[in-house]
Structure formats: structure tokens, C-alpha cells
Design a protein around this motif. Structure first.
Motif, PDB file in Angstrom:
ATOM      1  N   HIS A   6       1.050  -0.649   0.489  1.00 55.77           N
ATOM      2  CA  HIS A   6       0.503   0.132   0.032  1.00 55.77           C
ATOM      3  C   HIS A   6       0.636   1.572  -0.128  1.00 55.77           C
ATOM      4  O   HIS A   6       1.707   1.529   1.414  1.00 55.77           O
ATOM      5  N   ASN A   7       0.781   2.131  -0.492  1.00 56.85           N
ATOM      6  CA  ASN A   7       1.418   3.495  -1.249  1.00 56.85           C
ATOM      7  C   ASN A   7       2.844   3.650  -1.687  1.00 56.85           C
ATOM      8  O   ASN A   7       3.778   4.518  -1.840  1.00 56.85           O
ATOM      9  N   LYS A   8       3.297   1.969  -1.512  1.00 55.08           N
ATOM     10  CA  LYS A   8       4.363   1.404  -2.156  1.00 55.08           C
ATOM     11  C   LYS A   8       4.986   1.904  -3.956  1.00 55.08           C
ATOM     12  O   LYS A   8       3.812   1.803  -4.606  1.00 55.08           O
ATOM     13  N   LYS A   9       5.819   3.064  -4.072  1.00 56.94           N
ATOM     14  CA  LYS A   9       6.369   3.686  -5.762  1.00 56.94           C
ATOM     15  C   LYS A   9       7.296   2.351  -5.731  1.00 56.94           C
ATOM     16  O   LYS A   9       7.992   1.486  -5.470  1.00 56.94           O
ATOM     17  N   TYR A  28      -0.785  -2.902  -8.587  1.00 55.45           N
ATOM     18  CA  TYR A  28      -2.323  -2.012  -8.843  1.00 55.45           C
ATOM     19  C   TYR A  28      -3.489  -1.954  -7.117  1.00 55.45           C
ATOM     20  O   TYR A  28      -3.665  -1.415  -6.373  1.00 55.45           O
ATOM     21  N   GLY A  31      -2.515  -2.106  -4.041  1.00 57.76           N
ATOM     22  CA  GLY A  31      -2.284  -0.374  -3.712  1.00 57.76           C
ATOM     23  C   GLY A  31      -1.002  -0.144  -3.915  1.00 57.76           C
ATOM     24  O   GLY A  31      -0.568   1.175  -2.704  1.00 57.76           O
ATOM     25  N   GLN A  33       1.628   2.345  -5.999  1.00 61.15           N
ATOM     26  CA  GLN A  33       1.682   2.881  -6.852  1.00 61.15           C
ATOM     27  C   GLN A  33       2.314   2.735  -7.721  1.00 61.15           C
ATOM     28  O   GLN A  33       3.292   3.065  -7.233  1.00 61.15           O
TER      29      GLN A  33
END
Length: 232
Positions: A6-9, A28, A31, A33
Motif C-alpha cells: 500500500h502506497n509503495k512506489k 495496483y 495498493g 503507486q
């Protein structure tokens, strides 16, 4: 330690088709990015967003170009995970008949391209991040007419182990897929001999990349996803 995506690029190079596209969809949904880079990803942005989801970023670059690689990494900035699934164009042929120019171009794209990309990207990967390379069954089992990919895949496997030591604490792993759909009917028939009884779907292979991104204690490993093909 938080092993959520989650929210990891997450940068997926080669993420606009095949296994790369399947990884993009999985990441995706988890979660992440998501950033997709390939030769034509930016031009396909709307199509890829429709397949994967809104909010993805897309960049086009040539993995064999040093200037384009530096430029795209500077534009993307810091990331948590780098996945490379870029594939060369190489026609199966007996070693004695292999087109040496085609073989060299395959090395330039798949091996030296990823070598250069990792050199330029490693300074952008956050601590506790990871790099995942892609090899293939030709590096695990000898097949006639596949000399170029056998050598590239074997070299990539050794490269992974070296990088796991030199780039620590960044984790570096490899996924080695077997036969992945779609394939010609004769390959489908051949795969019926495997313990799994079939070839893999891109989604089944993509699960391995997600697992390696999320598990903080795996590095220097080649994860073979072949349905038992190397056993026959």
C-alpha cells in the motif's frame, strides 16, 4: 516490519504487456503507486489505465539508451520496488545457425539493458526496497534452439546473486517463468507432460513477483514458476 504494498512506489519496466502487465494489475490492486515504463507505455497511457486503473504513471524510454535511462529515472524519482520484465526479440534457431547480430541485440536489450538500468536506478531505490529480474526456463533446463536465451538467463541469475550482496540492504531476486500463455497448440500439448499438466497464465506468474516484493527476508533467490517442467 510492514510488508504491505500500500502506497509503495513500484516501477515495472516492460509492464505494458504479457507478464509485466499482469504484475502491474496485481500491484495496483495491492495498493501500490504504479509506474509503467517501456518503449511505448506513454503512448498507450489511456489503454493501460483502462486495463489497470486510474492513477498509474507511464513513461516511454529505450532501456538500451543511457541518456534515456538517466532521464526517466530522474523524472520518476525515488521508488520502493523495481521490476524488470523487458524481453528481447530472438528467433529460435540451432546454435550453428543463430544470427549473431540478433543474438547480440538480445543481450543488449535483456542483459546489458537491465545492467545499465539498475546502475542508474539503484540510487533511487529506498532502503528496504527491492529489485526483481526475470529469466526463464531456458536458464533452468537445456532446450535445443535456445542458446542465446540460455546464456542470457544464466548470466542474469548470477547477476542477481552478485547484486544481492553488493546492493544490500536492497533485496535482489529473480523470477524464472516456464511456459506462459498464450502459446502455440504444440507447446500446450507438450505442457500436458508437466506435473501441473498445463502452461501458466500470466497472472499465476505475476503472483511470484508480488510475493518477492512483500517478503522482507528473501534476497539472492531465483523463484522458478514452471509447473514442474524442469522435472521431465
Amino acid at each position: 516490519m510492514n510488508n504491505s504494498l500500500h502506497n509503495k512506489k513500484i516501477l515495472i519496466v516492460g509492464g505494458s504487456s504479457g507478464i509485466g502487465l499482469a504484475i502491474s494489475k496485481h500491484a495496483y490492486k495491492a495498493g501500490g503507486q504504479l509506474i509503467i515504463a517501456s518503449r511505448n507505455a506513454a503512448g498507450r497511457h489511456n489503454d493501460l489505465a483502462a486495463l489497470i486503473g486510474n492513477g498509474i504513471e507511464t513513461y516511454s524510454f529505450d532501456i538500451t539508451s543511457e541518456n534515456e535511462t538517466v532521464s526517466v529515472m530522474e523524472e520518476i524519482g525515488d521508488i520502493d520496488h523495481l521490476v524488470i520484465t523487458a524481453r528481447p526479440e530472438i528467433s529460435p534457431a540451432p546454435f550453428a545457425e543463430t544470427d549473431i547480430k540478433q543474438a547480440k541485440q538480445a543481450f543488449e536489450t535483456k542483459f546489458w539493458g537491465q545492467y545499465q538500468l539498475i546502475q542508474k536506478a539503484q540510487g533511487h531505490i529506498r532502503q528496504n526496497g527491492s529489485i526483481i529480474l526475470t529469466t526463464g526456463i531456458a536458464g533452468e533446463k537445456i532446450f535445443k534452439n535456445a542458446s542465446t536465451m540460455t546464456i542470457i538467463n544464466s548470466a542474469t541469475d548470477a547477476f542477481c546473486r552478485l547484486l544481492a550482496v553488493e546492493l544490500a540492504p536492497i533485496r535482489v531476486n529473480v523470477v524464472s517463468p516456464g511456459f506462459v500463455a498464450p502459446k502455440p497448440p504444440e507447446v500446450e500439448a507438450y505442457a500436458q507432460q508437466f506435473p501441473s499438466g498445463k502452461i501458466a497464465s500470466p497472472e499465476e506468474v505475476a503472483d511470484a513477483y508480488i510475493y518477492l516484493m512483500k517478503n522482507p527476508y528473501i534476497t539472492g533467490t531465483s523463484l522458478v514458476i514452471d509447473g514442474g517442467a524442469i522435472l521431465i
